[in-house]
Motif scaffolding. Structure first.
Motif, short mmCIF file in Angstrom:
data_model
loop_
_atom_site.label_atom_id
_atom_site.label_comp_id
_atom_site.label_asym_id
_atom_site.label_seq_id
_atom_site.Cartn_x
_atom_site.Cartn_y
_atom_site.Cartn_z
N LEU A 4 0.85 -1.18 0.00
CA LEU A 4 0.00 0.00 0.00
C LEU A 4 0.89 1.24 0.00
O LEU A 4 1.69 1.43 0.91
CB LEU A 4 -0.92 0.02 1.22
CG LEU A 4 -1.88 1.21 1.28
CD1 LEU A 4 -2.95 1.10 0.19
CD2 LEU A 4 -2.52 1.35 2.66
N VAL A 5 0.74 2.05 -1.02
CA VAL A 5 1.43 3.33 -1.09
C VAL A 5 0.51 4.37 -0.46
O VAL A 5 -0.63 4.56 -0.91
CB VAL A 5 1.78 3.71 -2.54
CG1 VAL A 5 2.61 4.98 -2.58
CG2 VAL A 5 2.53 2.56 -3.23
N THR A 6 0.98 5.01 0.59
CA THR A 6 0.10 5.82 1.41
C THR A 6 0.84 7.02 2.00
O THR A 6 2.07 7.08 1.94
CB THR A 6 -0.48 4.96 2.56
OG1 THR A 6 -1.28 5.78 3.43
CG2 THR A 6 0.62 4.33 3.40
N PHE A 7 0.07 7.95 2.51
CA PHE A 7 0.68 9.02 3.29
C PHE A 7 1.12 8.48 4.64
O PHE A 7 0.58 7.49 5.15
CB PHE A 7 -0.32 10.16 3.50
CG PHE A 7 -0.66 10.93 2.26
CD1 PHE A 7 0.30 11.68 1.61
CD2 PHE A 7 -1.95 10.91 1.74
CE1 PHE A 7 -0.01 12.40 0.45
CE2 PHE A 7 -2.27 11.62 0.60
CZ PHE A 7 -1.30 12.36 -0.05
N ASP A 41 4.77 12.82 -1.70
CA ASP A 41 4.37 13.42 -2.97
C ASP A 41 3.70 12.35 -3.83
O ASP A 41 4.37 11.43 -4.31
CB ASP A 41 5.59 13.99 -3.68
CG ASP A 41 5.23 14.76 -4.94
OD1 ASP A 41 4.09 14.64 -5.42
OD2 ASP A 41 6.11 15.49 -5.45
N PRO A 42 2.38 12.44 -4.07
CA PRO A 42 1.69 11.38 -4.80
C PRO A 42 1.75 11.51 -6.32
O PRO A 42 1.11 10.73 -7.03
CB PRO A 42 0.24 11.56 -4.32
CG PRO A 42 0.11 13.02 -4.06
CD PRO A 42 1.46 13.46 -3.54
N ARG A 43 2.52 12.44 -6.83
CA ARG A 43 2.51 12.66 -8.28
C ARG A 43 3.10 11.50 -9.06
O ARG A 43 2.91 11.41 -10.28
CB ARG A 43 3.27 13.95 -8.61
CG ARG A 43 2.51 15.21 -8.22
CD ARG A 43 3.31 16.45 -8.50
NE ARG A 43 4.51 16.54 -7.69
CZ ARG A 43 5.40 17.53 -7.78
NH1 ARG A 43 5.24 18.49 -8.67
NH2 ARG A 43 6.47 17.53 -6.99
N SER A 44 3.77 10.57 -8.37
CA SER A 44 4.39 9.44 -9.08
C SER A 44 3.43 8.27 -9.28
O SER A 44 3.78 7.31 -9.97
CB SER A 44 5.61 8.95 -8.29
OG SER A 44 5.21 8.47 -7.01
N GLN A 48 -2.35 10.60 -9.44
CA GLN A 48 -1.62 11.52 -8.57
C GLN A 48 -2.34 11.74 -7.24
O GLN A 48 -2.34 12.84 -6.68
CB GLN A 48 -1.39 12.85 -9.29
CG GLN A 48 -0.58 12.68 -10.57
CD GLN A 48 -0.23 13.98 -11.24
OE1 GLN A 48 -0.72 15.05 -10.85
NE2 GLN A 48 0.61 13.92 -12.25
N LYS A 49 -2.94 10.65 -6.74
CA LYS A 49 -3.62 10.69 -5.46
C LYS A 49 -3.33 9.39 -4.71
O LYS A 49 -3.03 8.37 -5.32
CB LYS A 49 -5.14 10.86 -5.64
CG LYS A 49 -5.56 12.18 -6.29
CD LYS A 49 -7.06 12.27 -6.45
CE LYS A 49 -7.75 12.47 -5.13
NZ LYS A 49 -9.21 12.71 -5.28
N LEU A 50 -3.43 9.44 -3.40
CA LEU A 50 -3.25 8.26 -2.56
C LEU A 50 -4.55 7.97 -1.83
O LEU A 50 -5.36 8.87 -1.60
CB LEU A 50 -2.12 8.50 -1.56
CG LEU A 50 -0.72 8.71 -2.13
CD1 LEU A 50 0.28 8.99 -1.02
CD2 LEU A 50 -0.28 7.51 -2.96
N PRO A 51 -4.77 6.66 -1.55
CA PRO A 51 -3.83 5.53 -1.58
C PRO A 51 -3.75 4.89 -2.96
O PRO A 51 -4.61 5.12 -3.83
CB PRO A 51 -4.45 4.56 -0.58
CG PRO A 51 -5.93 4.77 -0.76
CD PRO A 51 -6.07 6.25 -0.96
#
Length: 242
Positions: A4-7, A41-44, A48-51
């Motif tokens: 999970l890619v998250t803040f 930075d979620p731009r990748s 361009q948003k998380l999760p």
């Protein structure tokens, strides 16, 4: 293992965004072993948003899509619910994510007493000398969007009155059990309780935070939900230890 890619965690919550908290809770309930990758930075990632969920070569953006993926892998977040309850669950999820969420945004981005803490937490990776310049534009864009959406035109008192029926609807559902649809958490709890938790976690003392913090029914519901969904299921724990 899926990732999970998250803040990162913030304000006592497992992630800065209620949608990231929702995804964490769904993953914990799913029985899937998983790991997290915190980014600022979620731009990748797509949209361009998380999760976002990394599964093999695929990146699955958006908490709804993550739920769908986990259900395809065998998770049943609405086990035991009737078709009527499933329909009601969908309505509660949409209430939380398409209305209640924007109250979180305005409490955090629109309140001048709260904003400095939000700015320095969300954008701490930007050098201090540049942070004010960069975030000033981002904040204006966000608040312009909230004005166009409509809630941004209301005073804090008017917004509290607008969300009160939502809070009453949640309270009424909780007459039936520890969670929205009985004594076990379901997908609706992952959305609704995550939103309430983020409202309580907002820095400072906004009207909305005070309203929920002082409501024993809602506060204890958030605590139960965090306890029940905040750790991996037994199946996932067994896989992680294997």
């Amino acid at each position: 293992m899926i990732t999970l890619v998250t803040f990162a965690p913030s304000f006592g919550q497992p992630a800065a965004s209620p949608f990231c908290v929702k995804a964490i809770w769904l993953l914990n309930m799913s029985g899937q072993p998983w790991q997290r990758e915190d980014i600022a930075d979620p731009r990748s990632v797509p949209r361009q948003k998380l999760p976002a969920l990394r599964a093999g070569d695929d990146i699955i953006p958006d908490s709804d899509n993550i739920r769908h993926y986990l259900e395809q892998q065998g998770a049943d977040f609405d086990r035991g619910l009737s078709e009527l309850d499933k329909a009601t669950s969908r309505a509660f999820i949409r209430m939380a994510e398409e209305h209640m969420y924007f109250h979180v945004v305005l409490d955090r981005w629109g309140d001048d007493s709260v904003w400095p803490t939000i700015r320095d937490t969300y954008f701490g990776m930007i050098p201090r000398l540049l942070r004010g310049i960069v975030t000033r534009k981002l904040r204006k864009t966000c608040l312009d969007g909230m004005h166009a959406q409509g809630l941004g035109r209301l005073s804090p008192q008017e917004r509290l009155a607008r969300i009160e029926p939502d809070l009453q609807a949640i309270t009424t559902r909780l007459w039936h059990g520890r969670f929205l649809f009985g004594d076990q958490p379901t997908a609706a709890d992952a959305s609704v309780a995550a939103m309430l938790a983020n409202m309580i976690a907002t820095p400072g003392q906004t009207l909305l935070k005070t309203r929920i913090s002082e409501d024993a029914v809602l506060r204890h519901y958030v605590e139960r939900s965090s306890d029940a969904m905040g750790k991996p299921s037994n199946a996932a724990s067994a896989k992680l230890c294997a």
